[in-house]
Design a protein around this motif. Structure first.
Motif, PDB file in Angstrom:
ATOM      1  N   GLY A 175       0.824  -1.199   0.000  1.00  0.00           N
ATOM      2  CA  GLY A 175       0.000   0.000   0.000  1.00  0.00           C
ATOM      3  C   GLY A 175       0.859   1.249   0.000  1.00  0.00           C
ATOM      4  O   GLY A 175       1.959   1.255  -0.556  1.00  0.00           O
ATOM      5  N   ASP A 176       0.389   2.304   0.633  1.00  0.00           N
ATOM      6  CA  ASP A 176       1.113   3.574   0.630  1.00  0.00           C
ATOM      7  C   ASP A 176       1.807   3.879   1.949  1.00  0.00           C
ATOM      8  O   ASP A 176       2.428   4.937   2.089  1.00  0.00           O
ATOM      9  N   ALA A 177       1.711   2.997   2.916  1.00  0.00           N
ATOM     10  CA  ALA A 177       2.397   3.215   4.191  1.00  0.00           C
ATOM     11  C   ALA A 177       3.910   3.182   3.979  1.00  0.00           C
ATOM     12  O   ALA A 177       4.409   2.490   3.084  1.00  0.00           O
ATOM     13  N   PRO A 178       4.669   3.925   4.789  1.00  0.00           N
ATOM     14  CA  PRO A 178       6.123   3.972   4.613  1.00  0.00           C
ATOM     15  C   PRO A 178       6.774   2.595   4.731  1.00  0.00           C
ATOM     16  O   PRO A 178       6.268   1.696   5.401  1.00  0.00           O
ATOM     17  N   ALA A 179       7.912   2.446   4.071  1.00  0.00           N
ATOM     18  CA  ALA A 179       8.666   1.197   4.160  1.00  0.00           C
ATOM     19  C   ALA A 179       9.322   1.084   5.529  1.00  0.00           C
ATOM     20  O   ALA A 179       9.917   2.044   6.029  1.00  0.00           O
ATOM     21  N   THR A 180       9.195  -0.066   6.143  1.00  0.00           N
ATOM     22  CA  THR A 180       9.842  -0.365   7.416  1.00  0.00           C
ATOM     23  C   THR A 180      10.449  -1.759   7.329  1.00  0.00           C
ATOM     24  O   THR A 180      10.136  -2.531   6.428  1.00  0.00           O
ATOM     25  N   CYS A 181      11.285  -2.099   8.278  1.00  0.00           N
ATOM     26  CA  CYS A 181      11.894  -3.426   8.284  1.00  0.00           C
ATOM     27  C   CYS A 181      10.893  -4.527   8.609  1.00  0.00           C
ATOM     28  O   CYS A 181      11.186  -5.703   8.399  1.00  0.00           O
ATOM     29  N   GLU A 182       9.733  -4.167   9.100  1.00  0.00           N
ATOM     30  CA  GLU A 182       8.692  -5.172   9.288  1.00  0.00           C
ATOM     31  C   GLU A 182       8.046  -5.528   7.948  1.00  0.00           C
ATOM     32  O   GLU A 182       7.517  -6.624   7.779  1.00  0.00           O
ATOM     33  N   ARG A 183       8.107  -4.602   6.979  1.00  0.00           N
ATOM     34  CA  ARG A 183       7.454  -4.819   5.691  1.00  0.00           C
ATOM     35  C   ARG A 183       8.408  -5.248   4.590  1.00  0.00           C
ATOM     36  O   ARG A 183       8.009  -5.915   3.640  1.00  0.00           O
ATOM     37  N   ALA A 184       9.672  -4.835   4.671  1.00  0.00           N
ATOM     38  CA  ALA A 184      10.622  -5.110   3.587  1.00  0.00           C
ATOM     39  C   ALA A 184      12.044  -5.078   4.123  1.00  0.00           C
ATOM     40  O   ALA A 184      12.317  -4.466   5.160  1.00  0.00           O
ATOM     41  N   VAL A 185      12.945  -5.720   3.414  1.00  0.00           N
ATOM     42  CA  VAL A 185      14.362  -5.699   3.772  1.00  0.00           C
ATOM     43  C   VAL A 185      14.958  -4.427   3.179  1.00  0.00           C
ATOM     44  O   VAL A 185      15.140  -4.314   1.967  1.00  0.00           O
TER      45      VAL A 185
END
Length: 255
Positions: A175-185
């Motif tokens: 979605g449009d939420a910021p990238a974090t280490c919980e969502r992506a490497v």
């Protein structure tokens, strides 16, 4: 391995240690066309659905193991807020296709080499050779050959982008939420690769995680942002105009 011309084929979006909004992929592709590339997600040639843009084959009842179906239809490609080579945003139509859920791993590519179906290649960095890490250090031709050896092909940029961001043009697979280490490497306050250090004299430079280490995004596909770059079939162009109709679709093939 997800395509006026540049010096070579384009590579698709988010990088080894960072994630960028997918609508900026064109600029990223230009930068990384000559950098370490990843084998991308193979799309079986038979899975494409030619024909009128308002007709699409349904997803099959039995999708092959390790693959996901991306339904045919329109999606938002590019971004009016992105860099010049990602503009303008436009609605593009692609047919139904299947895509590998995960990036091709070092172990899978090594098996293809042992079978005599792929040419030798290795990652160019220390500690990038765990069997479950994404395969790096291959060029576009090796990526395409791997797909073909498995009865598949590289996705076009349009296919890859729809698979990564969904039909509404989200900035990221989730979605449009910021990238974090919980969502992506990505690289964050903990360091590159979400703080995962590597062997050798510069452990702080980080390394990719095993594929599928983060939750799936659109269509159940994983690692469509972060972890490693991916090749696509198309060549790079600085904007859509020189490409003309081939880039407009339906099923655009790019330059």
């Amino acid at each position: 391995m997800a395509r006026s011309t540049d010096s070579g084929p384009a590579a698709a979006v988010s990088g080894p240690m960072g994630a960028v909004p997918i609508d900026t992929r064109a600029g990223v592709a230009r930068r990384i066309a000559t950098c370490i590339a990843l084998l991308a997600l193979g799309v079986p040639a038979a899975a494409r659905t030619p024909g009128p843009p308002d007709r699409f084959a349904p997803c099959p009842d039995a999708v092959p193991a390790g693959m996901a179906c991306v339904p045919g239809g329109p999606f938002v490609r590019g971004s009016d807020a992105g860099p010049a080579d990602a503009r303008p945003a436009s609605t593009v139509v692609v047919g139904t296709f299947l895509m590998d859920v995960d990036e091709v791993t070092f172990g899978e590519y090594a098996a293809c080499v042992r079978a005599g179906r792929c040419t030798p290649a290795r990652p160019k960095y220390v500690d990038f050779d765990d069997p479950r890490q994404p395969m790096t250090g291959v060029d576009w031709f090796q990526a395409q050959a791997y797909c073909r050896a498995h009865g598949k092909r590289l996705p076009t940029e349009a296919e890859w982008e729809k698979a990564a961001r969904g039909p509404e043009g989200a900035a990221y697979p989730w979605g449009d939420a910021p990238a974090t280490c919980e969502r992506a490497v990505i690289m964050d306050g903990s360091g590159r690769g979400c703080g995962r250090t590597k062997r050798g004299s510069h452990p702080e430079k980080g390394k990719p995680w095993p594929v599928g280490s983060r939750p799936a995004g659109a269509y159940g596909l994983r690692d469509m942002a972060g972890n490693s770059y991916e090749w696509v079939a198309d060549w790079y162009a600085k904007d859509w105009a020189p490409c003309g109709a081939p880039c407009a679709g339906p099923d655009p093939r790019g330059p």
